[in-house]
Design an enzyme around this catalytic site. Structure first.
Site, PDB file in Angstrom:
ATOM      1  N   VAL A 147      46.831  -6.755  48.584  1.00 46.62           N
ATOM      2  CA  VAL A 147      47.806  -6.486  47.526  1.00 46.62           C
ATOM      3  C   VAL A 147      48.230  -5.018  47.519  1.00 46.62           C
ATOM      4  O   VAL A 147      49.418  -4.688  47.477  1.00 46.62           O
ATOM      5  CB  VAL A 147      47.215  -6.891  46.154  1.00 46.62           C
ATOM      6  CG1 VAL A 147      48.057  -6.381  45.008  1.00 46.62           C
ATOM      7  CG2 VAL A 147      47.092  -8.411  46.070  1.00 46.62           C
TER       8      VAL A 147
ATOM      9  N   THR B 106      43.959  -9.802  39.455  1.00 44.59           N
ATOM     10  CA  THR B 106      44.022 -11.027  38.649  1.00 44.59           C
ATOM     11  C   THR B 106      42.808 -11.106  37.728  1.00 44.59           C
ATOM     12  O   THR B 106      41.666 -10.966  38.181  1.00 44.59           O
ATOM     13  CB  THR B 106      44.041 -12.262  39.577  1.00 44.59           C
ATOM     14  OG1 THR B 106      45.085 -12.092  40.522  1.00 44.59           O
ATOM     15  CG2 THR B 106      44.263 -13.537  38.781  1.00 44.59           C
TER      16      THR B 106
ATOM     17  N   CYS C 229      41.979 -16.327  45.624  1.00 45.57           N
ATOM     18  CA  CYS C 229      42.789 -16.572  44.418  1.00 45.57           C
ATOM     19  C   CYS C 229      42.603 -17.968  43.826  1.00 45.57           C
ATOM     20  O   CYS C 229      41.957 -18.122  42.796  1.00 45.57           O
ATOM     21  CB  CYS C 229      44.263 -16.333  44.745  1.00 45.57           C
ATOM     22  SG  CYS C 229      44.610 -14.625  45.156  1.00 45.57           S
TER      23      CYS C 229
ATOM     24  N   ASP D 114      41.370   4.274  48.636  1.00 41.03           N
ATOM     25  CA  ASP D 114      40.421   3.158  48.792  1.00 41.03           C
ATOM     26  C   ASP D 114      39.025   3.740  48.957  1.00 41.03           C
ATOM     27  O   ASP D 114      38.851   4.772  49.611  1.00 41.03           O
ATOM     28  CB  ASP D 114      40.787   2.306  50.017  1.00 41.03           C
ATOM     29  CG  ASP D 114      40.183   0.906  49.938  1.00 41.03           C
ATOM     30  OD1 ASP D 114      40.955  -0.061  49.790  1.00 41.03           O
ATOM     31  OD2 ASP D 114      38.939   0.782  50.007  1.00 41.03           O
TER      32      ASP D 114
HETATM   33  N1  LIG Z   1      45.092 -11.593  48.345  1.00 47.21           N
HETATM   34  C1  LIG Z   1      46.031 -12.181  47.656  1.00 47.21           C
HETATM   35  O1  LIG Z   1      46.788 -12.962  48.171  1.00 47.21           O
HETATM   36  C2  LIG Z   1      46.269 -11.882  46.193  1.00 47.21           C
HETATM   37  C3  LIG Z   1      47.458 -12.329  45.605  1.00 47.21           C
HETATM   38  C4  LIG Z   1      47.685 -12.040  44.280  1.00 47.21           C
HETATM   39  C5  LIG Z   1      46.729 -11.347  43.553  1.00 47.21           C
HETATM   40  N2  LIG Z   1      45.565 -10.957  44.145  1.00 47.21           N
HETATM   41  C6  LIG Z   1      44.606 -10.210  43.332  1.00 47.21           C
HETATM   42  O2  LIG Z   1      44.731  -8.835  43.650  1.00 47.21           O
HETATM   43  C7  LIG Z   1      43.464  -8.191  43.592  1.00 47.21           C
HETATM   44  C8  LIG Z   1      43.144  -7.534  44.919  1.00 47.21           C
HETATM   45  O3  LIG Z   1      43.037  -8.523  45.906  1.00 47.21           O
HETATM   46  P1  LIG Z   1      43.130  -8.194  47.450  1.00 47.21           P
HETATM   47  O4  LIG Z   1      43.275  -9.525  48.136  1.00 47.21           O
HETATM   48  O5  LIG Z   1      44.126  -7.141  47.730  1.00 47.21           O
HETATM   49  O6  LIG Z   1      41.657  -7.619  47.688  1.00 47.21           O
HETATM   50  P2  LIG Z   1      41.127  -6.872  49.000  1.00 47.21           P
HETATM   51  O7  LIG Z   1      39.674  -7.117  49.061  1.00 47.21           O
HETATM   52  O8  LIG Z   1      41.989  -7.239  50.174  1.00 47.21           O
HETATM   53  O9  LIG Z   1      41.411  -5.350  48.700  1.00 47.21           O
HETATM   54  C9  LIG Z   1      40.804  -4.643  47.699  1.00 47.21           C
HETATM   55  C10 LIG Z   1      40.586  -3.219  48.182  1.00 47.21           C
HETATM   56  O10 LIG Z   1      40.060  -2.495  47.083  1.00 47.21           O
HETATM   57  C11 LIG Z   1      39.075  -1.618  47.575  1.00 47.21           C
HETATM   58  N3  LIG Z   1      38.226  -1.241  46.451  1.00 47.21           N
HETATM   59  C12 LIG Z   1      37.222  -1.932  45.873  1.00 47.21           C
HETATM   60  N4  LIG Z   1      36.730  -1.252  44.810  1.00 47.21           N
HETATM   61  C13 LIG Z   1      37.441  -0.104  44.739  1.00 47.21           C
HETATM   62  C14 LIG Z   1      37.411   1.010  43.867  1.00 47.21           C
HETATM   63  N5  LIG Z   1      36.556   1.068  42.866  1.00 47.21           N
HETATM   64  N6  LIG Z   1      38.276   2.015  44.091  1.00 47.21           N
HETATM   65  C15 LIG Z   1      39.143   1.953  45.121  1.00 47.21           C
HETATM   66  N7  LIG Z   1      39.223   0.922  45.978  1.00 47.21           N
HETATM   67  C16 LIG Z   1      38.383  -0.089  45.782  1.00 47.21           C
HETATM   68  C17 LIG Z   1      38.385  -2.379  48.674  1.00 47.21           C
HETATM   69  O11 LIG Z   1      37.734  -1.507  49.573  1.00 47.21           O
HETATM   70  C18 LIG Z   1      39.568  -3.125  49.318  1.00 47.21           C
HETATM   71  O12 LIG Z   1      40.136  -2.405  50.385  1.00 47.21           O
HETATM   72  C19 LIG Z   1      42.473  -9.276  43.175  1.00 47.21           C
HETATM   73  O13 LIG Z   1      42.330  -9.266  41.792  1.00 47.21           O
HETATM   74  C20 LIG Z   1      43.170 -10.551  43.613  1.00 47.21           C
HETATM   75  O14 LIG Z   1      42.751 -11.666  42.844  1.00 47.21           O
HETATM   76  C21 LIG Z   1      45.328 -11.179  45.453  1.00 47.21           C
END
Ligand SMILES: NC(=O)c1ccc[n+]([C@@H]2O[C@H](COP(=O)([O-])OP(=O)(O)OC[C@H]3O[C@@H](n4cnc5c(N)ncnc54)[C@H](O)[C@@H]3O)[C@@H](O)[C@H]2O)c1
Length: 428
Positions: A17, A127, A267, A35
């Protein structure tokens, strides 16, 4: 405050995201992408994106631009402290009891609380359940910043709707729901997103409404899939092909076109538990949402048992049988293996002392080994199998010779109704 006055936008969490979002904002604004994973930052600075979500040409473009626009990527918190808008895109998983695990979100909030300044805006995109931003995150921001919410700093919530692996419905082409903690800030946030989202925005009346809208989008999909999964279980007993039934029923104008299958990922298989958790905390135990989850979570076991029965029917014995599983990612044409339910098929088959090989051209062999203890095999290592299970419909699997698998004596089971039917023994 008007947009052009922003010094910097910080995106916290550069995953599926956060990275595409940081890139889009960086085309118009000065953006810092932060990150905690140093290796991820190094890889991105080297134009390597393991998620395959970002457009690498765009990443190169914004990483090189560095005046009033452009992106800087960092794992150093001191690089973030000059921003005025913070957008949080960290994971929101569930724990082993399927309860929301808010730790990444709270830890990001603690971190931001320490650098928050008067006038800053923190927008959450992760989310969550309705109310989470104001009830769980804002108190942490207040405690660590010693600033007052809606007086000194403000918040927003804007859920992300990207669909990993989908190169058509990308970030800017999906209408974005926005919200803010005061009417003025809500408008400000809506204007900010409107400046990059070509499809436009929908300003929700409150952050709680925006949070709820995301939670129900995914819960609705989960429940709809659980219905067709239940049909697959019923029609299996009746000896009817579910795909044939769905094809016939879909000819009615208002029949919803869902297909049975495994429901994994970060998700759809997770977010309904967030909604259910909040609902239960308020005294209502959701029936439809949780029964849908139960049906979907049991599909891997059903597939494994169905294949086992077919092997027994064919050769009388399963002990020591060999099965090839095609696909381990949670969905097609994407490397994401988080919360993949293919692992349920593997576990169930192994419980019957069956030798299981798993092949996935998209997934990272290192990640699968470290997360699941499974060694992926290469296509070159395919040998003779008692059964081949198509678990994920990666486009590359269309190139495989299913006819040869069957000539070699394998039962071919298609969980996605993806392979040419003449080469398939059974499907979901
Ligand atoms: N992947 C999807 O398709 C999607 C779609 C819509 C919403 N979401 C929501 O978006 C959010 C993120 O999902 P994602 O798929 O991008 O996750 P992800 O795991 O791909 O990425 C999250 C990133 O955040 C970093 N991170 C973790 N804790 C941290 C902190 N304290 N400070 C800084 N960085 C930190 C991690 O190292 C990682 O690189 C979730 O809540 C997910 O439910 C995801």
């Amino acid at each position: 405050m008007i947009m052009s006055e922003y010094k910097e936008i910080a995106v916290i969490g550069l995953g599926y995201v956060g990275l595409p979002l940081a890139i889009e904002f960086a085309k118009k604004y000065k953006v810092i992408g932060y990150d905690i994973n140093q290796l991820r930052v190094e890889a991105l600075n080297d134009f390597r994106d393991g998620t395959h979500e970002a457009n690498i040409d765009d990443l190169q473009l914004v990483l090189h631009a560095r005046n009033d626009t452009g992106l800087k990527l960092s794992a150093d918190l001191s690089d973030v402290k000059n921003a005025e808008i913070y957008i949080v895109t960290v994971p929101t998983p569930i724990d082993h009891l399927k309860r929301p695990d808010l730790e990444p979100l709270l830890s990001a909030s603690r971190m931001l609380g320490k650098i928050l300044k008067s006038g800053d805006i923190v927008i959450y995109e992760s989310t969550v359940y309705p109310g989470c931003t104001e009830e769980d995150c804002v108190p942490v921001l207040e405690e660590y910043s010693r600033l007052k919410y809606n007086v000194d700093f403000f918040c927003g919530y804007s859920p992300e709707r990207i669909n990993p692996g989908d190169k058509i419905n990308t970030l800017t082409k999906i209408k974005k729901v926005t919200s803010g903690s005061t009417p003025e800030i809500a408008l400000e946030i809506d204007r900010l997103y409107s400046s990059i989202i070509v499809a436009g925005t929908h300003l929700a009346p409150s952050m709680k409404v925006a949070e709820a809208s995301k939670a129900i989008e995914n819960a609705q999909r989960d429940v709809n899939i659980s219905f067709v999964n239940e049909l697959a279980l019923i029609f299996d007993k009746m000896g009817i092909d579910t795909s044939d039934v769905l094809a016939a029923a879909s000819t009615k104008w208002n029949f919803l076109n869902y297909k049975p299958g495994l429901v994994g990922g970060h998700c759809i298989g997770v977010d309904p538990y967030y909604l259910a958790h909040k609902s239960e905390a308020l005294g209502y135990k959701p029936e439809v949402i949780l029964s849908g989850r139960r049906v979907n979570d049991n599909m891997g076991m059903f597939v494994a048992n169905k294949v086992i029965k077919m092997i027994v029917a064919k050769s009388g014995i399963v002990n020591g049988a060999r099965i090839l599983i095609l696909g381990f990612a949670f969905k097609e044409n994407c490397p994401d293996t988080r919360n993949t339910r293919v692992v349920d098929i593997v576990d169930e088959l192994k419980a019957f002392n069956i030798e299981v090989d798993v092949h996935d051209p998209w997934a990272s062999a290192e990640e699968v080994k470290s997360e699941y203890g499974i060694d992926l095999i290469a296509k070159e290592d395919f040998t003779k199998y008692n059964a081949v299970i198509l678990a994920v419909s990666h486009q590359k699997f269309l190139e495989l010779d299913y006819k040869q698998f069957r000539i070699d004596g394998a039962i071919v089971f298609d969980t996605k109704s993806f392979i040419d039917r003449e080469f398939v023994d059974a499907r979901l």
